[in-house]
Design an enzyme around this catalytic site. Sequence first.
Site, short mmCIF file in Angstrom:
data_model
loop_
_atom_site.label_atom_id
_atom_site.label_comp_id
_atom_site.label_asym_id
_atom_site.label_seq_id
_atom_site.Cartn_x
_atom_site.Cartn_y
_atom_site.Cartn_z
N ARG A 577 50.01 44.99 44.89
CA ARG A 577 49.36 43.72 45.24
C ARG A 577 48.16 43.96 46.13
O ARG A 577 47.08 43.41 45.92
CB ARG A 577 50.35 42.79 45.94
CG ARG A 577 50.83 41.63 45.09
CD ARG A 577 51.93 40.88 45.77
NE ARG A 577 51.50 39.64 46.42
CZ ARG A 577 51.31 38.49 45.79
NH1 ARG A 577 51.45 38.42 44.49
NH2 ARG A 577 50.96 37.41 46.44
N SER A 706 44.91 35.79 51.25
CA SER A 706 44.42 37.04 50.70
C SER A 706 43.46 37.70 51.67
O SER A 706 43.49 38.90 51.89
CB SER A 706 43.77 36.83 49.35
OG SER A 706 42.81 35.81 49.42
N ASN A 709 45.68 39.20 54.44
CA ASN A 709 46.71 40.21 54.19
C ASN A 709 46.42 41.23 53.10
O ASN A 709 47.10 42.23 53.01
CB ASN A 709 48.03 39.52 53.86
CG ASN A 709 48.54 38.70 55.01
OD1 ASN A 709 48.41 39.10 56.16
ND2 ASN A 709 49.11 37.55 54.71
N TYR A 710 45.48 40.95 52.27
CA TYR A 710 45.33 41.83 51.13
C TYR A 710 44.00 42.54 51.00
O TYR A 710 43.90 43.56 50.36
CB TYR A 710 45.58 41.06 49.84
CG TYR A 710 47.02 40.70 49.67
CD1 TYR A 710 47.95 41.69 49.38
CD2 TYR A 710 47.46 39.41 49.82
CE1 TYR A 710 49.27 41.38 49.24
CE2 TYR A 710 48.79 39.09 49.68
CZ TYR A 710 49.69 40.07 49.39
OH TYR A 710 51.01 39.77 49.27
N LEU A 711 42.99 41.95 51.55
CA LEU A 711 41.68 42.50 51.27
C LEU A 711 41.29 43.52 52.32
O LEU A 711 41.24 43.21 53.50
CB LEU A 711 40.66 41.37 51.21
CG LEU A 711 41.04 40.30 50.19
CD1 LEU A 711 40.00 39.22 50.17
CD2 LEU A 711 41.23 40.90 48.81
#
Length: 719
Positions: A577, A706, A709-711
Site C-alpha cells: 500500500r 494518504s 500515511n502513505y506518500l
Amino acid sequence: MSGDHSHNEDQIDYASRVNDSHKQKDKYKEYKHKEHKKDKEREKSKHGNSDHKDLEKKYKDKEKEKMKHKDGSTDKHKDKHKEKRKEEKMKSLDGKIKKEKENGFASPPHVKSEPENDYHSPKYEKSLKRERDDDYEAEFKPKKIKTENDKKAKKRKQEDEDIKSKKTKSKKGEAADGKKKAKQEPEQKWKWWEEERYTDGVKWKFLEHKGPVFAPPYEPLPSNVKFYYDGKHMKLSPEAEEVATFFAKMLDHEYTTKDIFRKNFFKDWRKEMTAEEKSIITDLKKCNFTEMNEYFKAQSEARKAMTKEQKQKIKAENERLLQEYGFCIMDNHKERIANFRIEPPGLFRGRGDHPKMGMLKRRIRPQDIIINCSKDSKYPTPPPGTKWKEVRHDNKVTWLVSWTENIQGSIKYIMLNPSSRIKGEKDWQKYETARRLKKCVDRLRAQYREDWKSKEMRIRQRAVALYFIDKLALRAGNEKEEGETADTVGCCSLRVEHLKLYPENEGQEFVVEFDFLGKDSIRYYNRVPVEKRVFKNLQLFMENKEPDDDLFDRLNTSILNKHLQELMDGLTAKVFRTYNASITLQQQLKELTTADDNIPAKILSYNRANRAVAILCNHQRAPPKTFEKSMQNLQAKIDAKKDQLSDAKRELKSAKADAKVRRDEKSKKAVETKRKAVQRIEEQLMKLEVQATDREENKQIALGTSKLNYLDPRISVAW
DNA sequence: TGCTGCACTTAGTATTTTGATT
DNA sequence: AATCAAAATACTAAGTGCAGCA
C-alpha cells in the site's frame, strides 16, 4: 512496472459507505481539479506543526547525508556532523549535537526543549522543486547533484529560519525575496534523523513524564433541567444521570435511532441505576431527554457567545495544561505527547454495523492506569488519595501510559506525537522498506504470476491474493472475532459473496467485481479486468462454496506475510500500500506536470496526483454536513460573477464604440482598462467554477490520509 | 499451527482555529 | 464585526503484524 499495474482512476469506480445509504447517491465521476486549495496551503502555511511537512525536511536532510557517505567519507559520525555544522554555519548550536552523541542517552542532565512549532516555509518546497530528479528509489546520486544541493540547502535553511522567526503573514511571491537576514535561532530543532538509531528492541534509555490528565468529574445538571419518564418528571441519581446525559447529548445523531445502539445503551444504563430507578425505567422509548439535550445545546451556544476575555482564559488554561502534561522527556529531549488526556466516559461509537455501539465506555480511574517511565525518573504522581495500577519500566515499548478499555478489552496507550524521534524514525523506515520493495517488485510480480499456475492450491491462492494486494492496494485482511466487531474484510478475509465474476462485461474480458466493506466499514466497490489466469483461479476458488465461505480458504495474513518475508526482508502486505501509493503519486506527478508550468498549474497537478492516490487507497469520507449549503453559496457567487462579467463586457463594448468615435488617447486607454477588467473577471469566474467542480469531486474523497500515511515526503520534495 | 495479547499504524469524524470575505 | 469555509488538530476506532505460548 508492467502495464497492468498502473493504477489509473478509471479502474476504481465508485465506492461509498454502505451503512449510510443516503450518502452514496453520487457517482464517482472523472475527477477534475482544484486550484486554490493547495494554492493557499502552500502560499501561506503559517502555523507550523504540520508534521508532515516537517518530515519532508527531515527526510530531505537525511538523504543528503547518505549521499555524502557514498561519496566516501569514512567516519560516518563525525564527518556527518562536521559537515552539517559547517553548513549551518553560525547556528549557535555547535557542539550540541556532538555532546548528545557522547553522553548518549544517559539520564537527565540538561534537556533541550524543541520548539514545538516547526514552521516550514512553503517556499522552501518551491526552491527545492527542481533540485533533484528524484526517483522513488533508494538510489542516491552523489555526483554532480551534491554541491548544488548543498548550496540550496543552505539557502533553504535560512529561509526556514526566517519564516520561523517572523511568522510572516505576507504571502511573498516567488522564492526570490525569501532569504533576507537569517535570524539566529536561540532554540535549535533536534535533528534526530542525523543520529544513530537504537538497534536492539530498546526504544529509549530515559523517560520522564507527568502522567495523564483525567477527564473532569461529572457535574450534575442544574435542577431545572429535567428528565421525564413516561411523561413524569423524575430525578435521577448522579450515576444514572451522567449516563443519561451521554445519550441526551447525542439525540441529534443518527446513532440514537439505531436499534443496537439503543439496546446496548439501555442495558448499560440500567446497570448504573439504583434499584428503584431500575424498577421504574424499563422502556427507553418512554424516556424523554429533550430538556437535557436542549440544555447542552444552549451550553455550547453560550460557549460560542463568550466574550474574548473568557475565551482567552480558557485558552490559557488549556495551554497551561499542555505545558505541564503535554510533554515528556525522552533521552534528553523534550517531546510532545500526542494524547495526554484520558478518553472521557461516553457511549461507544463503533463504525458501521458494530454490535457494541451504544455501550457505556467507563470512566478511567487512576487505579486503571499503568505508568511506564524510567526507574531513575521522577514518577508521575497519581491524584491525591489514589494509586496507579502499576508503575513499570519497560524501555522496549514506546508508550507512557496505558489502560484497558472496557468495550473490547483492548489496551489503549498514551504515546508521542508524530514529530517525535520515536515516531519519525518508524515512519522513515516505512518508506525505506517501500523503496526496497521497488527494487525487487518486478521479481516478485514475476514470481506470483508464475505461482498462479502452481499445482498447490495454497500457493495459487497466495499468488492471487498478492496480486490483488499489489494491483488494487487492498489491505491484508486479518481475521477478526465474529460478533465483537463490525463485519468487515480485507484481502485474505474476502468471502465468496464479495466478488462477482464476469467472463465478459462491457466489452472487457475477465472482469471481477468487488463489493465489500473494508476498514471502518467503508465500502470498496470496484470492477476490474484481470488476467485470464487470475480469473480461472478465482472460478476455481469459488467452486462449490457458499457465499459466506472464505474465498482464500488456504490462506491467512500470517501465511502470506511469512511468504513475503522470505521474498524480501521486512516485507509485509501493507508495504504494498505504501509502495503503490507513493509510486502512483510519483507517476502521476510526472505525467501531469510539465517542467515550465506555472505554480498554480503545478499545484493543481499535485492535487490531482494526490487524489489519484486517495482513490487507489479508497480513502473516503462522508460528505461534509454543510456541503449542500456551501455548494449553494458557491453557486451564488458564480452567478454573481457572471452578472459582473456581462456588465463588464457591456462596458467594454461601449468604451470601444466610444473610442472609435473619438479616436483619442484617453478613450483608447479606457478600452484597455475595460478589457483588462473583463479578463480579470473571467479569470475569477473560471477559478470559482473550478473550485465548484473540485469541491463536488472531493465530496467523498479524503486526501488527508494518504498524504499523512502513505506518500513518501521525499517525492513531494523532489517534485 | 493456531491462538491470543500486545504494540503500534492507519483511519474517519468531530471540534477548533484560521483566515478570507462581506 | 459577523459569517463562513477550509485547514488544522483532537479524538479514538479499527486495522496490521509480531511474539510467545500451547
